[in-house]
Design an enzyme around this catalytic site. Structure first.
Site, PDB file in Angstrom:
ATOM      1  N   THR A 146       0.863  -1.188   0.000  1.00  0.00           N
ATOM      2  CA  THR A 146       0.000   0.000   0.000  1.00  0.00           C
ATOM      3  C   THR A 146       0.899   1.237   0.000  1.00  0.00           C
ATOM      4  OG1 THR A 146      -0.222  -0.229   2.409  1.00  0.00           O
ATOM      5  CG2 THR A 146      -2.017  -1.096   1.045  1.00  0.00           C
ATOM      6  N   LYS A 169       4.005  -7.178   4.037  1.00  0.00           N
ATOM      7  CA  LYS A 169       3.808  -5.770   3.740  1.00  0.00           C
ATOM      8  C   LYS A 169       3.555  -5.057   5.056  1.00  0.00           C
ATOM      9  CE  LYS A 169       0.578  -3.454   3.404  1.00  0.00           C
ATOM     10  NZ  LYS A 169      -0.008  -2.414   4.337  1.00  0.00           N
ATOM     11  N   THR A 180      -0.735  -1.280   8.510  1.00  0.00           N
ATOM     12  CA  THR A 180      -1.275  -2.675   8.591  1.00  0.00           C
ATOM     13  C   THR A 180      -0.155  -3.616   8.190  1.00  0.00           C
ATOM     14  OG1 THR A 180      -3.448  -1.968   7.949  1.00  0.00           O
ATOM     15  CG2 THR A 180      -2.930  -4.250   7.507  1.00  0.00           C
ATOM     16  N   GLU A 263       6.202   4.750   7.148  1.00  0.00           N
ATOM     17  CA  GLU A 263       5.722   5.845   6.299  1.00  0.00           C
ATOM     18  C   GLU A 263       6.530   7.120   6.532  1.00  0.00           C
ATOM     19  OE1 GLU A 263       1.104   4.419   5.748  1.00  0.00           O
ATOM     20  OE2 GLU A 263       1.603   5.792   7.367  1.00  0.00           O
ATOM     21  N   ASN A 390      -0.304  10.492   5.903  1.00  0.00           N
ATOM     22  CA  ASN A 390      -1.503  10.078   6.622  1.00  0.00           C
ATOM     23  C   ASN A 390      -2.591  11.141   6.623  1.00  0.00           C
ATOM     24  OD1 ASN A 390      -1.152   7.287   7.934  1.00  0.00           O
ATOM     25  ND2 ASN A 390       0.840   8.268   8.164  1.00  0.00           N
ATOM     26  N   THR A 395      -7.707  10.938   0.592  1.00  0.00           N
ATOM     27  CA  THR A 395      -8.076  12.007  -0.338  1.00  0.00           C
ATOM     28  C   THR A 395      -7.109  12.115  -1.511  1.00  0.00           C
ATOM     29  OG1 THR A 395      -6.847  13.591   1.038  1.00  0.00           O
ATOM     30  CG2 THR A 395      -9.214  13.371   1.440  1.00  0.00           C
TER      31      THR A 395
END
Length: 395
Positions: A146, A169, A180, A263, A390, A395
Site C-alpha cells: 500500500t 507488507k 497494517t 511511512e 496520513n 483524499t
C-alpha cells in the site's frame, strides 16, 4: 543456516503471483499443508481476519491464500464477510480446492465496501501467472503493498535442507499485538500444525511484536504459516530449535524492513535493552523507546538528545533504577557512550556522535544492570512526510 533468494517460492511446493494495475492489487499463493496463524488483537476486526481465523482454528490447514491491497474490507458488516467468502470461493473454484482451506487477507482503507468486481476481473490473470520463480514471489509481494516503498521478502535454508520463506507488507499503522501488517510464511519441513503454531507464536513475539512505526494496531494484522512438507525432512527434537531459529531469522529480517520502510521514514531505530531482571521488562523498555514521538523526532533531526531515551525508559513501567543505567548510541560501526552507571559519561566524543547520528540506522544500547534478560525493538524516525502521507491517505 544461510540466506537464500526466491522469497516464498524458494520453498518447495509453493507457487505465487500477483498484480497491481492501480491502487488495488491481488495476490494468490498456492501451497497445501498444515497451517497456523496469528491475528490482530484489535477489537475492531476486518472481515478477512474473522474468516481466516475461523478456518485456521477449524481446519488447521490451508491450500491457498488470496490477498488484496487498496481496501481493508474492515467495518463493512455482513456484506464484507460475504465478500471475503466470495474471494475464497472464486480461488477454490478455479483451482479445484475446498473453499474452507482458502484464507483471505486485505489491507487498505477502512470502512469502504470492497469492489469484488475488480477481483473477478483480474483474478484469472493472477491464477494464470502462478509460478515458482523468484519473480513470482516478488510479484505477489508487490501486489499487497500500500504505502510501502520497498518490497519485503526473505528466505533461509537450514543445515538439514529445510527451507523457510516469507513475504510481508507493512509501513504504517504498525504495532502488532499478536504494524497494517500482513505476512505469509512457508516451509517445506514435514511438521504438523501444532509445531507450526508453537514456532509461529515464539517468532512473532520476538520480531513482529517488537516493531513500532506509529503505535497504531491495525484491524487487519495477520501472519500465516503453512508447511508444504515437500522436503520430506521432519525436524527431530534436537533440530526444532534450529527450525524456530530459522523462522525468527526470516521474521527479524522482515521486521527490520518494515520498520525501515515506515511511512515517511528516513532512519531505522533499533533499541537493544540488556540487563533486565525480567524479559517483559526488557520488552517494555525497548518498545517504549522506539514508540516515543520525542525519541523518533530527535533521531529524524540527528539530535543526540539522550535524555528522551532515559525518560522513555523511566515511564515504560519496567523495573529499573536510574543509578544503574548505561546508555550508548551506535551506527556505522562506531559507538559513543553517553551515560555510565547513572552518571553522564565524560568520555563522550561529540564529533563522533554527530557522525553516528548521520547514519540511516541508529542503534540505542541501554543496559539496565538489573539482571540477565534482554530484548530488541525496531522503529523509525518521525518525519514531516509521515504527517503528509496520513493526512492525505483517503483524499
Amino acid at each position: 543456516m544461510k540466506q537464500i533468494e526466491g522469497g516464498i517460492c524458494a520453498v518447495r511446493g509453493v507457487s505465487a503471483y500477483g498484480i497491481k494495475p492501480g491502487k488495488m492489487g491481488i495476490a494468490v499463493i498456492r501451497a497445501e499443508g498444515p497451517a497456523a496463524g496469528v491475528f490482530t488483537r484489535n477489537k475492531v476486526v476486518a472481515a478477512p481476519v474473522t474468516l481466516s481465523r475461523e478456518r485456521i482454528e477449524t481446519e488447521h490447514r490451508l491450500s491457498a491464500v488470496i490477498a488484496n491491497s487498496g481496501n481493508a474490507n474492515a467495518f463493512t458488516g455482513d456484506d464484507g464477510f460475504l465478500d471475503a467468502m466470495e474471494m475464497a470461493s472464486m480461488v477454490a473454484e478455479n483451482l479445484g480446492l475446498d473453499p474452507d482451506n482458502v484464507a483471505v487477507a486485505s489491507t487498505g482503507v477502512i470502512g469502504r465496501r470492497l469492489d469484488v468486481s475488480f477481483i473477478k476481473e483480474h483474478l484469472p490473470e493472477v491464477l494464470e501467472g502462478l509460478g515458482s520463480s523468484p519473480e513470482c514471489s516478488r510479484a505477489a509481494a508487490k501486489a499487497i503493498m500500500t504505502t510501502d516503498r520497498a518490497l519485503k521478502e526473505s528466505a533461509v535454508e537450514l543445515d538439514c535442507g529445510v527451507r523457510i520463506g516469507a513475504i510481508a507488507k507493512g509501513s504504517g499503522m504498525i504495532e502488532p499485538n499478536m504494524g497494517t501488517m500482513l505476512c505469509f510464511a512457508y516451509t517445506d519441513a514435514k511438521v504438523p500444525a501444532d509445531v507450526l503454531d508453537a514456532a509461529l507464536k515464539i517468532a512473532v513475539d520476538k520480531t513482529f511484536n517488537m516493531v513500532v512505526v506509529d503505535g497504531d494496531t491495525s484491524t487487519n494484522d495477520m501472519v500465516l504459516f503453512t508447511s508444504t512438507c515437500k522436503s520430506g525432512v521432519k525436524p527431530c527434537l534436537d533440530c526444532l530449535d534450529d527450525f524456530e531459529e530459522g523462522l525468527v531469522c526470516v521474521f527479524t529480517d522482515l521486521a527490520k524492513k518494515m520498520a525501515k520502510d515506515g511511512e515517511g521514514a528516513t532512519k531505522l531505530i533499533e533499541a537493544r535493552v540488556t540487563g533486565a531482571k525480567k524479559y517483559e521488562d526488557a520488552r517494555l523498555v525497548a518498545k517504549t523507546i522506539v514508540r516515543s514521538p520525542l525519541v523518533k523526532s530527535a533521531i529524524f533531526g540527528k539530535d543526540p538528545n539522550w535524555g528522551r531515551v532515559v525518560a522513555a525508559a523511566g515511564y515504560s513501567g519496567a523495573e529499573l533504577e536510574q543509578e544503574r543505567l548505561t546508555l550508548s548510541f551506535s551506527g556505522g560501526g562506531e559507538e559513543v557512550e553517553l551515560v555510565k552507571a547513572g552518571e553522564i559519561s565524560t568520555a563522550s566524543d561529540l564529533s563522533l556522535l554527530k557522525k553516528i547520528m548521520a547514519n540511516d540506522e541508529i542503534i540505542i544500547n541501554l543496559d539496565l544492570a538489573m539482571g540477565e534478560e534482554s530484548a530488541t525493538a525496531w522503529g523509525c524516525d518521525l518525519t514531516y512526510d509521515y504527517v503528509r502521507i496520513n493526512a492525505e491517505y483517503t483524499t
